[in-house]
Design a protein around this motif. Structure first.
Motif, PDB file in Angstrom:
ATOM      1  N   LEU A 189      82.347  -5.655 -28.601  1.00  0.00           N
ATOM      2  CA  LEU A 189      81.178  -5.112 -27.826  1.00  0.00           C
ATOM      3  C   LEU A 189      80.217  -4.547 -28.892  1.00  0.00           C
ATOM      4  O   LEU A 189      80.680  -3.962 -30.102  1.00  0.00           O
ATOM      5  CB  LEU A 189      81.417  -4.063 -26.910  1.00  0.00           C
ATOM      6  N   ARG A 190      78.918  -4.904 -28.856  1.00  0.00           N
ATOM      7  CA  ARG A 190      77.987  -4.552 -30.003  1.00  0.00           C
ATOM      8  C   ARG A 190      76.809  -3.878 -29.316  1.00  0.00           C
ATOM      9  O   ARG A 190      76.240  -4.109 -28.391  1.00  0.00           O
ATOM     10  CB  ARG A 190      77.194  -5.629 -30.597  1.00  0.00           C
ATOM     11  N   GLY A 201      71.598   6.151 -32.388  1.00  0.00           N
ATOM     12  CA  GLY A 201      70.812   5.786 -33.243  1.00  0.00           C
ATOM     13  C   GLY A 201      71.706   4.714 -34.590  1.00  0.00           C
ATOM     14  O   GLY A 201      70.921   4.333 -35.352  1.00  0.00           O
ATOM     15  N   GLN A 202      72.973   4.447 -34.214  1.00  0.00           N
ATOM     16  CA  GLN A 202      73.447   3.598 -35.342  1.00  0.00           C
ATOM     17  C   GLN A 202      74.140   2.341 -34.532  1.00  0.00           C
ATOM     18  O   GLN A 202      74.811   2.665 -33.242  1.00  0.00           O
ATOM     19  CB  GLN A 202      74.743   4.561 -35.851  1.00  0.00           C
ATOM     20  N   LEU A 203      74.183   1.330 -35.107  1.00  0.00           N
ATOM     21  CA  LEU A 203      74.780   0.178 -34.789  1.00  0.00           C
ATOM     22  C   LEU A 203      76.242   0.295 -34.532  1.00  0.00           C
ATOM     23  O   LEU A 203      76.806   0.460 -35.735  1.00  0.00           O
ATOM     24  CB  LEU A 203      74.308  -0.996 -35.372  1.00  0.00           C
ATOM     25  N   LYS A 204      76.936  -0.131 -33.612  1.00  0.00           N
ATOM     26  CA  LYS A 204      78.427  -0.265 -33.273  1.00  0.00           C
ATOM     27  C   LYS A 204      78.651  -1.761 -33.040  1.00  0.00           C
ATOM     28  O   LYS A 204      78.198  -2.221 -32.146  1.00  0.00           O
ATOM     29  CB  LYS A 204      78.851   0.893 -32.555  1.00  0.00           C
ATOM     30  N   GLU A 205      80.129  -1.821 -33.740  1.00  0.00           N
ATOM     31  CA  GLU A 205      80.446  -3.251 -33.120  1.00  0.00           C
ATOM     32  C   GLU A 205      81.886  -2.649 -33.011  1.00  0.00           C
ATOM     33  O   GLU A 205      82.805  -2.349 -34.006  1.00  0.00           O
ATOM     34  CB  GLU A 205      80.456  -4.453 -34.269  1.00  0.00           C
ATOM     35  N   VAL A 231      78.072  -8.937 -26.154  1.00  0.00           N
ATOM     36  CA  VAL A 231      79.462  -9.401 -26.003  1.00  0.00           C
ATOM     37  C   VAL A 231      79.617 -10.345 -27.202  1.00  0.00           C
ATOM     38  O   VAL A 231      78.779 -11.571 -27.204  1.00  0.00           O
ATOM     39  CB  VAL A 231      79.989  -9.539 -24.602  1.00  0.00           C
ATOM     40  N   ILE A 232      80.593 -10.497 -27.997  1.00  0.00           N
ATOM     41  CA  ILE A 232      81.070 -11.106 -28.966  1.00  0.00           C
ATOM     42  C   ILE A 232      82.436 -11.733 -28.895  1.00  0.00           C
ATOM     43  O   ILE A 232      83.193 -10.764 -28.670  1.00  0.00           O
ATOM     44  CB  ILE A 232      80.812 -10.800 -30.565  1.00  0.00           C
ATOM     45  N   ALA A 233      82.566 -13.066 -28.573  1.00  0.00           N
ATOM     46  CA  ALA A 233      84.156 -13.446 -28.403  1.00  0.00           C
ATOM     47  C   ALA A 233      84.389 -14.807 -28.783  1.00  0.00           C
ATOM     48  O   ALA A 233      83.470 -15.722 -29.235  1.00  0.00           O
ATOM     49  CB  ALA A 233      84.345 -13.728 -26.673  1.00  0.00           C
ATOM     50  N   ASP A 234      85.661 -14.871 -29.158  1.00  0.00           N
ATOM     51  CA  ASP A 234      86.068 -16.188 -29.744  1.00  0.00           C
ATOM     52  C   ASP A 234      87.629 -16.240 -29.490  1.00  0.00           C
ATOM     53  O   ASP A 234      88.380 -15.520 -29.361  1.00  0.00           O
ATOM     54  CB  ASP A 234      86.042 -16.266 -31.202  1.00  0.00           C
ATOM     55  N   ALA A 272      66.735  -5.031 -30.298  1.00  0.00           N
ATOM     56  CA  ALA A 272      66.510  -5.775 -31.397  1.00  0.00           C
ATOM     57  C   ALA A 272      67.789  -5.697 -32.015  1.00  0.00           C
ATOM     58  O   ALA A 272      68.290  -6.584 -32.777  1.00  0.00           O
ATOM     59  CB  ALA A 272      65.456  -5.424 -32.056  1.00  0.00           C
ATOM     60  N   LEU A 273      68.407  -4.479 -32.247  1.00  0.00           N
ATOM     61  CA  LEU A 273      69.674  -4.109 -33.078  1.00  0.00           C
ATOM     62  C   LEU A 273      70.988  -4.701 -32.240  1.00  0.00           C
ATOM     63  O   LEU A 273      71.727  -5.391 -32.621  1.00  0.00           O
ATOM     64  CB  LEU A 273      69.883  -2.823 -33.225  1.00  0.00           C
ATOM     65  N   THR A 274      70.728  -4.522 -30.964  1.00  0.00           N
ATOM     66  CA  THR A 274      71.855  -5.012 -30.045  1.00  0.00           C
ATOM     67  C   THR A 274      71.934  -6.541 -30.152  1.00  0.00           C
ATOM     68  O   THR A 274      73.244  -6.983 -30.174  1.00  0.00           O
ATOM     69  CB  THR A 274      71.849  -4.644 -28.683  1.00  0.00           C
TER      70      THR A 274
END
Length: 585
Positions: free
Chosen positions: A268-269, A274-278, A250-253, A552-554
Motif C-alpha cells: 500500500l502506498r 506529510g510523508q510518503l509511505k509504502e 495498491v501495488i501488487a505482483d 500526486a504523491l500517492t
C-alpha cells in the motif's frame, strides 16, 4: 441481592466475586409471606410462613436452606439456587408450592446428592475466595504486594527480550528453528542460540532460562504466537495510518517461490503526516486463484478493511495481460467497482524494457552480454573447466571470484536483470577488461541520445492516462510562469475537474490556494512541499493544495513530462519496491 427474584434475574454464576461473597454472607431470604396451598381434600387454604413462628410442626424453620420468593409465593432451596449444576428441579427452577407434601419432599431433597454438594460448596465458598478473589490483594501485607509487583515486572522484561529476539531474526530474514534443538545439541537453532548468547551478558534472562520449569518462552509455539502478534499489530498500525490518509494506492505482483507456490505480494502506498509511505502487507497464496476475475476479487478482499471505495486512487502492476488488460484484466475489473482506481504500468518494468532495447541497439553491448552467457554455458558443462575458471580467477586476483564460488549467470528470463555488477567486476579483472570497459563507456556516453529516445518510445507506447495531467499543477519549474497575470493553468485545472478525481476537490478553493502557492517561496520538491505543509500546520490553511499534493504523491509514477531528459543523460529514480517515487522539481 439475596432474594430469589434477584438471583433469577442475575444468576449467581454471573456475579462478581465481591457480589457473590455478599450474597453468601446474607444467607437465605426468609420474609413473612402467605403461601396458598391445596389440601388433600381439595380445599384451597392460605398458610402464613413466618420464619420465627411456624404452626406447621417447625418444618419450615427447621431447614436453614429454605428461602421464599415474595413474588410467586413459592419455596426454594438457597444452596441449590446458588451452586446446583442440575437446575431443572422444582426447588431451583419453578419453586415448591405443594405444602401438603412438604415434609416428605424436604426429606427427599435433603438426601439428594446434588443438594448435598451445593450445601458443601456454600459452606466452603467464603474460605476458598479468601485466597483467590481479586479484591484479596488489598488485604495482603506490603511485602506480598511488592513481591507480586516485582514478579509481574520481571515477567514483562523476559517477554520483551523474547520479542526483541523475534524481531531481530525477522529483520535479518533468518530461520528461527534448527535441525536439532535438544539440550545436548551443538547448534540448537538461531532463536535458542540467540537467547543463549544474550543470556551471557543479561543476568535476568540467564536466571530465567536456567531456573524456569513452566515457561521458558523458547518453544516453537511461543515463537509463532509472538510472530503472529507482531504481524497483527503491524497490520493494525498500517490500518490506522491509511485511515488517517486521504488516499492510497495498491501495488501488487505475482511470483512463484522455491516451493512452486504462486504468491501475491501486496503493498500500500499513501501519505501519512506529510510523508510518503509504502507498506508491505504480506504474501498471499494465490495458487488456487485463477484468471483476472479471481485475482481482482482476491485483491479487493485484501483491501476491504482499508475502505477502498472512498480512498483507492490507483493500482500498479506489471505489463502482463492478466493484470493490465484494458477490457478484462485485473485493473479493468477493479475499475468496474472503483472508478477512480486508475491503472499505472509499473515504471520499473518500463525502465527494464528500455534497458533491454537500449542494449540491443548497441552492438558492443550485444556482444558483451552474449559473452557473459557464453562463458556460463562453456564452463558450466564440465567440472574440469569450472576448476580451470576458478584457477584463472585466483591468478588474476579476482576478489569477487577468488573463493571459486561464482561465475557469470545467464539471464533466465527476458524480464529479469540477471547480470550483476559483481560479475562484471570479476571479468574486468580477469581476461575481459577491455570489452567491459568499452561497453561501460558506451552505456555512460550513449551517442545521439539513443537511450533517451528508446526510453521515450517505450513510455509513449504506454502513456500515462489523461486523468493525471493535474500533476502539472505542482511542477515547480512552472511556478514562476503560473504566477504571472493571465498565465494561470486554467486548462489543467479544468482537466482535473473533468477527471475521475474531480469530485475530490473544491475547484474554486483549489484555484485560490494554488495562486498563493505559485507566489510564495514554497519548496519545489513535491515530497518537501507535503512535509512542510503538514509540519507548519498549513494543511488547515491550504487544505485543497495539501490534498492535491497527497494525491500526486500517492499515485505511483514519474510522469513523462517531468522526466529530465538532457543530452546524453536521463534521470530516473526508482524505489526498491519497483515503482518510481522521485517527484517533480
Amino acid at each position: 441481592m439475596n432474594t430469589v427474584g434477584a438471583l433469577k434475574r442475575r444468576p449467581f454464576a454471573t456475579l462478581t466475586v465481591d457480589e457473590k461473597r455478599a450474597v453468601v454472607k446474607l444467607g437465605p431470604h426468609k420474609p413473612v409471606v402467605t403461601i396458598q396451598y391445596q389440601t388433600k381434600a381439595g380445599n384451597v387454604q392460605n398458610q402464613k410462613h413466618n420464619p420465627t413462628v411456624n404452626p406447621m410442626d417447625n418444618f419450615l424453620s427447621a431447614r436453614e436452606w429454605l428461602t421464599v420468593d415474595v413474588e410467586d409465593k413459592r419455596l426454594y432451596c438457597f444452596p441449590c439456587l446458588l451452586f446446583a449444576k442440575k437446575r431443572d428441579t422444582c426447588w431451583v427452577e419453578t419453586g415448591f408450592h405443594r405444602i401438603s407434601y412438604i415434609g416428605s419432599s424436604m426429606e427427599k431433597h435433603d438426601q439428594a446428592r446434588e443438594h448435598r454438594s451445593a450445601v458443601i460448596d456454600l459452606k466452603l465458598f467464603l474460605r476458598r475466595t479468601n485466597h483467590f478473589e481479586v479484591g484479596s490483594l488489598i488485604s495482603m501485607n506490603s511485602d506480598e504486594i511488592e513481591r507480586h509487583n516485582n514478579l509481574v515486572c520481571r515477567n514483562r522484561e523476559i517477554v520483551k527480550r523474547l520479542i526483541n529476539a523475534v524481531i531481530y531474526l525477522a529483520k535479518q530474514e533468518m530461520a528461527f528453528r534448527g535441525h536439532d534443538e535438544s539440550e545436548t545439541s551443538v547448534n540448537r537453532g538461531p532463536f535458542k542460540e540467540l537467547l543463549s548468547m544474550v543470556a551471557k551478558t543479561d543476568s535476568l534472562l540467564f536466571d530465567h532460562l536456567d531456573s524456569s520449569t513452566v515457561f521458558k518462552g523458547d518453544s516453537k509455539t511461543i515463537q509463532n504466537e509472538i510472530i503472529a502478534l507482531i504481524a497483527t499489530m503491524t497490520r493494525e498500525l498500517i490500518k490506522e495510518e491509511v485511515k488517517s490518509a486521504d488516499f492510497f494506492a495498491v501495488i501488487a505482483d505475482e511470483t512463484t517461490d522455491v516451493s512452486t507456490t504462486n504468491q501475491l505480494t501486496t503493498i500500500l502506498r499513501y501519505v501519512h503526516n506529510g510523508q510518503l509511505k509504502e507498506r508491505f502487507l504480506g504474501f498471499d497464496n494465490v495458487s488456487e486463484v485463477s484468471g483476472a476475475e479471481g485475482l481482482a476479487g482476491f485483491i479487493l478482499n485484501i483491501l476491504k478493511e482499508f475502505d477502498p471505495e472512498s480512498k483507492l486512487v490507483a493500482q500498479t502492476y506489471d505489463g502482463a495481460s492478466t493484470m493490465s488488460g484494458r477490457t478484462s484484466g485485473v485493473q479493468a475489473r477493479i475499475r468496474e467497482v472503483i472508478k477512480r482506481a486508475i491503472f499505472i504500468h509499473c515504471m520499473a518494468h518500463k525502465l527494464n524494457l528500455a534497458l533491454q532495447d537500449a542494449t540491443k541497439a548497441i552492438s558492443k553491448c550485444v556482444i558483451f552480454f552474449a559473452t557473459l552467457s557464453g562463458i556460463n554455458a562453456f564452463f558450466g558443462v564440465s567440472y574440469k573447466r569450472t576448476a580451470q575458471f576458478h584457477k584463472s580467477c585466483h591468478l588474476h586476483q579476482t576478489t569477487e571470484l577468488a573463493g571459486g564460488k561464482r561465475k557469470p549467470q545467464a539471464a533466465s528470463s527476458a524480464t529479469r536483470w540477471a547480470y550483476k555488477s559483481r560479475t562484471k567486476v570479476g571479468l574486468d579483472l580477469g581476461w575481459s577488461s577491455s570489452t567491459v570497459e568499452e561497453a561501460v563507456t558506451q552505456l555512460k556516453h550513449l551517442e545521439d541520445n539513443k537511450f533517451a529516445d528508446i526510453y521515450d518510445c517505450k513510455v509513449d507506447a504506454n502513456p500515462p492516462e489523461t486523468q493525471l495531467k493535474f500533476c502539472k499543477l505542482l511542477n515547480s519549474e512552472s511556478f514562476t510562469n503560473f504566477s504571472k497575470k493571465d498565465k494561470f493553468p486554467d486548462g489543467i485545472l479544468a482537466d482535473l475537474e473533468n477527471s475521475v478525481y474531480g469530485s475530490l476537490f473544491n475547484t474554486a478553493a483549489l484555484k485560490d490556494q494554488l495562486g498563493y502557492l505559485y507566489n510564495s517561496n514554497m519548496p519545489g520538491k513535491l515530497s518537501d512541499l507535503a512535509k512542510m505543509l503538514y509540519e507548519c500546520d498549513l494543511k488547515n490553511d491550504l487544505p485543497q493544495v495539501y490534498r492535491l499534493t497527497n494525491l500526486a504523491l500517492t499515485v505511483p509514477l514519474t510522469l513523462m513530462w517531468t522526466t529530465c531528459v538532457v543530452r546524453n543523460k536521463l534521470t530516473v529514480s526508482a524505489t526498491t519496491s519497483g515503482t518510481v517515487v522521485e517527484d517533480f522539481g
